[in-house]
Scaffold this active site. Structure first.
Site, PDB file in Angstrom:
ATOM      1  N   TRP A 101       2.083  -6.409 -11.763  1.00  0.00           N
ATOM      2  CA  TRP A 101       0.838  -6.924 -11.193  1.00  0.00           C
ATOM      3  C   TRP A 101      -0.277  -6.545 -12.463  1.00  0.00           C
ATOM      4  CZ3 TRP A 101       1.549 -10.087  -7.923  1.00  0.00           C
ATOM      5  CH2 TRP A 101       2.443  -9.818  -6.734  1.00  0.00           C
ATOM      6  N   ASP A 168      -7.253  -1.955  -9.316  1.00  0.00           N
ATOM      7  CA  ASP A 168      -6.434  -2.791  -8.175  1.00  0.00           C
ATOM      8  C   ASP A 168      -5.754  -1.624  -7.404  1.00  0.00           C
ATOM      9  OD1 ASP A 168      -4.544  -4.073  -6.597  1.00  0.00           O
ATOM     10  OD2 ASP A 168      -3.482  -5.206  -8.219  1.00  0.00           O
ATOM     11  N   LYS A 192      -0.946  -4.343   3.191  1.00  0.00           N
ATOM     12  CA  LYS A 192       0.040  -2.926   3.198  1.00  0.00           C
ATOM     13  C   LYS A 192      -0.717  -1.722   4.163  1.00  0.00           C
ATOM     14  CE  LYS A 192       1.110  -4.591  -1.419  1.00  0.00           C
ATOM     15  NZ  LYS A 192       2.114  -5.566  -1.175  1.00  0.00           N
TER      16      LYS A 192
END
Ligand code: PMP
Length: 356
Positions: A101, A168, A192
């Site tokens: 990511w 992030d 999540k």
């Protein structure tokens, strides 16, 4: 019967959140309309937005200088929206490359300015978190990924720097107390630890905005979203509402201190088993292990599929590793009951003893 849900995202949510969300789809707050049928500019939905944003700031202990926004496009959109808003042509931002990511964020930032990769764990397949690296004081900001969902590493201490921090936090948001206020920008896809897919949380410190020359399309401009209170266009109302329900649940259960305690208990229980069962081999540097996503391989790769078959037979889903790294991965987000972790460890132990 409910399955043991080890999915990496979208993933497990508290049962009471699911029940309340289902109720709201049928009849929102007993008003005689579904949540999906009310306008986003009604006072009904405004109350949802106001309460969510206030809970976010309360849980993160943020003051007036930070704004909480609900945006579209997933965390992936933030890979470009962050540099579009913060990094001018010719300026340089520092990035940490600790997984897939983070690497994607680096690639997109290069479209807007210069990127200085100040730390990378690529040399060891991203199985550790870099420490003690240099961050030039002239960097516009430092971007890092607090929890590497795919590789199973997590930053357990903040990077040391005085440059603005951008994080992030998609896969460990609201799972622990962190110095949130030290960050200039935090983003996270909700799917999540904070709700359903479809909405992204962006927390931004207002003083970092408006410092570049580039023209920004309004839908990409954080300042315009702040001015419009996350109502520049139609927000994903259902996802915002599920996020409110999840935030209420987090607060009721004891807030981030309690989430952190539970996460540590679950992770410790699982990693202890991984360290003691020879057939299962954790891949990540011990001190950098993630409390959210445990990544491991089988000592004998030919046993991976039989083990996954056993998981399936026992009602356990989401155990297969990400397609880019292979192996196995168990995700244990906020709503994961200890009983599921215990059931998984029991299965691993049986499998280990039978096949050793
Ligand atoms: N960052 C991290 C750390 C992630 O785990 C993910 C998705 N799992 C993303 C970014 C991408 O998020 P999205 O699918 O919401 O764009």
């Amino acid at each position: 019967m409910k399955m043991h849900n080890f999915n990496s995202g979208p993933s497990i949510l508290p049962q009471e959140v699911l029940n309340q969300a289902a109720e709201a789809v049928l009849n929102f707050n007993n008003i005689g309309l579904s949540l999906l049928e009310i306008g986003h500019r009604t006072s009904w939905f405004q109350d949802v937005l106001d309460e969510s944003r206030s809970l976010i700031k309360e849980l993160m202990q943020l003051g007036e200088e930070h704004e909480a926004l609900y945006l579209h496009g997933g965390a992936t959109t933030q890979f470009m929206q962050v540099p579009m808003n913060l990094l001018d042509d010719g300026e340089t931002a520092a990035y940490c490359d600790n997984g897939i990511w983070g690497s994607k964020a680096i690639k997109e930032a290069k479209l807007f300015g210069n990127v200085n990769v100040v730390a990378s764990s690529k040399d060891k397949n991203h199985t550790y978190i870099n420490k003690g690296f240099e961050i030039p004081a002239t960097s516009k900001y430092l971007h890092y990924t607090t929890n590497n969902t795919v590789e199973g590493t997590q930053w357990h201490a903040l990077p040391e720097t005085n440059v603005p921090l951008v994080a992030d936090m998609s896969s460990d948001i609201f799972s622990r107390n962190m110095p949130f206020a030290k960050h200039s920008l935090i983003y996270a896809g909700a799917q999540k630890n904070m709700g359903a897919a479809g909405v992204t949380l962006v927390v931004v410190k207002k003083d970092v905005l408006g410092k570049i020359k580039r023209a920004i399309p309004p839908i990409m401009d954080y300042r315009i979203h702040i001015e419009n209170g996350s109502l520049l266009n139609t927000p994903p109302v259902f996802a915002v509402y599920v996020s409110l329900l999840t935030l209420r649940w987090i607060k009721k259960e004891g807030g981030l201190a309690e989430m952190e305690k539970r996460a540590k208990e679950r992770a410790e229980y699982l990693y202890n088993a991984l360290d003691s069962l020879p057939l299962f081999v954790p891949t990540v540097n011990k001190e950098d292990r993630s409390f959210m996503n445990a990544v491991f391989v089988m000592q004998r790769p030919e046993l991976e599929q039989p083990f996954l078959d056993e998981c399936k037979k026992n009602g356990m889903v989401g155990v297969k590793g990400h397609r880019s790294v292979g192996g196995l991965r168990v995700s244990m987000y906020n709503a994961m009951p200890m009983d599921s972790v215990k059931a998984f460890v029991e299965l691993m132990t049986e499998f280990n003893n039978k096949n050793l």
